[in-house]
Design an enzyme around this catalytic site. Sequence first.
Site, PDB file in Angstrom:
ATOM      1  N   LYS A  52       0.454  -1.530   0.122  1.00 51.48           N
ATOM      2  CA  LYS A  52       0.344   0.087  -0.087  1.00 51.48           C
ATOM      3  C   LYS A  52       1.196   1.218   0.078  1.00 51.48           C
ATOM      4  CE  LYS A  52      -3.718  -2.598   2.221  1.00 51.48           C
ATOM      5  NZ  LYS A  52      -4.651  -2.615   3.469  1.00 51.48           N
ATOM      6  N   GLN A  96      -4.555  -1.245   9.552  1.00 44.70           N
ATOM      7  CA  GLN A  96      -4.475  -2.563   9.178  1.00 44.70           C
ATOM      8  C   GLN A  96      -4.808  -3.590   9.754  1.00 44.70           C
ATOM      9  OE1 GLN A  96      -3.700  -3.212   5.466  1.00 44.70           O
ATOM     10  NE2 GLN A  96      -4.340  -5.312   6.504  1.00 44.70           N
ATOM     11  N   ASP A 119     -10.746   3.027   3.961  1.00 40.14           N
ATOM     12  CA  ASP A 119     -11.129   1.617   3.873  1.00 40.14           C
ATOM     13  C   ASP A 119     -12.886   1.367   3.574  1.00 40.14           C
ATOM     14  OD1 ASP A 119      -8.976   0.085   3.546  1.00 40.14           O
ATOM     15  OD2 ASP A 119      -9.338   0.396   6.154  1.00 40.14           O
TER      16      ASP A 119
END
Length: 282
Positions: A52, A96, A119
């Site tokens: 990422k 995460q 997200d």
Amino acid sequence: MTVIMNGNELSKKIKENLRLRATKLKEQNIEPSLVVVLVGEDPASQVYVRNKTRAAEQIGINAIDIRLPETTTEAEILDLIAKYNADETVHGILVQLPLPKHINEDRITQAISPLKDVDGFHPVNMGHLFMNEPLALPCTPHGIMEFFKEYNIDVTGKNAVVIGRSNIVGRPMAALLLNANATVTVTHSRTQNLKEIAREADILVVAIGRGEFVDADYVKEGAVVIDVGMNRNAAGKLVGDVDFASVNGKAGYLTPVPRGVGPMTIAMLMQQTIEFAERSLN
Ligand SMILES: NC(=O)c1ccc[n+]([C@@H]2O[C@H](COP(=O)([O-])OP(=O)(O)OC[C@H]3O[C@@H](n4cnc5c(N)ncnc54)[C@H](OP(=O)(O)O)[C@@H]3O)[C@@H](O)[C@H]2O)c1
């Protein structure tokens, strides 16, 4: 013949376009910025975070990479999130998952401002998605919708079956397909006659986390089959939830693992960050 949908190529194309958008933002004195928080030493998470931050750098997004020890407390993470929620130079925040067991993931997800929730996991963003008024989209299902666009697959009126009902894949996937006018069935581990239901699908999305579970018996001739799974088989090889060799030749379209849904997830994360940065102009 089965068309293999190439997530590497499509994600590259999308990221090229995002690079131009990032440049335009910088010309207007906005540096798109994404905070990525990793707690602990989970090897898979380390790889995801590296991918990422690398993608962000390629595009021209400032990636603020925060690594915290396994012993970090929930309160410390919440403080960090509060700091970046208030920081106008930051456009996206990502923590995460999974987090160490002593941390409540829901509390962390819900602490991120919905306006910086790249997200798309915040309940406010989920709610907007289910009302067909999305503000942020979960990256994996969003990437799958981009595949349909790229390969001119119109889902309107199609029979779509989603196998798996997780909050990060199955449920938002069902909402996106419904918003795009597909007729959607969501199945899960308690579903009876799964094979028969799957065989009716024009579009079959598989997100269960069981290596090579779905074979040709689950697939209608010519169906679009999207494989979200990422599993290691006994030999340590990365495989999807779909038995590629069995389904290849029967499906009309099929995503491979790797080089399918995975790279699209990252591209959509970057796209969401750029969109949030662009919104900050207004
Ligand atoms: N490529 C990417 O970017 C990406 C992103 C996210 C996830 N993934 C991968 O996608 C897979 C799924 O992830 P997830 O987070 O959605 O998993 P998850 O949270 O474990 O959910 C799995 C879902 O599959 C259902 N399920 C499990 N076994 C089943 C069976 N035998 N028949 C029917 N349904 C079954 C479960 O049903 P119940 O609800 O009844 O338990 C659950 O709803 C994993 O391999 C993960 O690594 C990939």
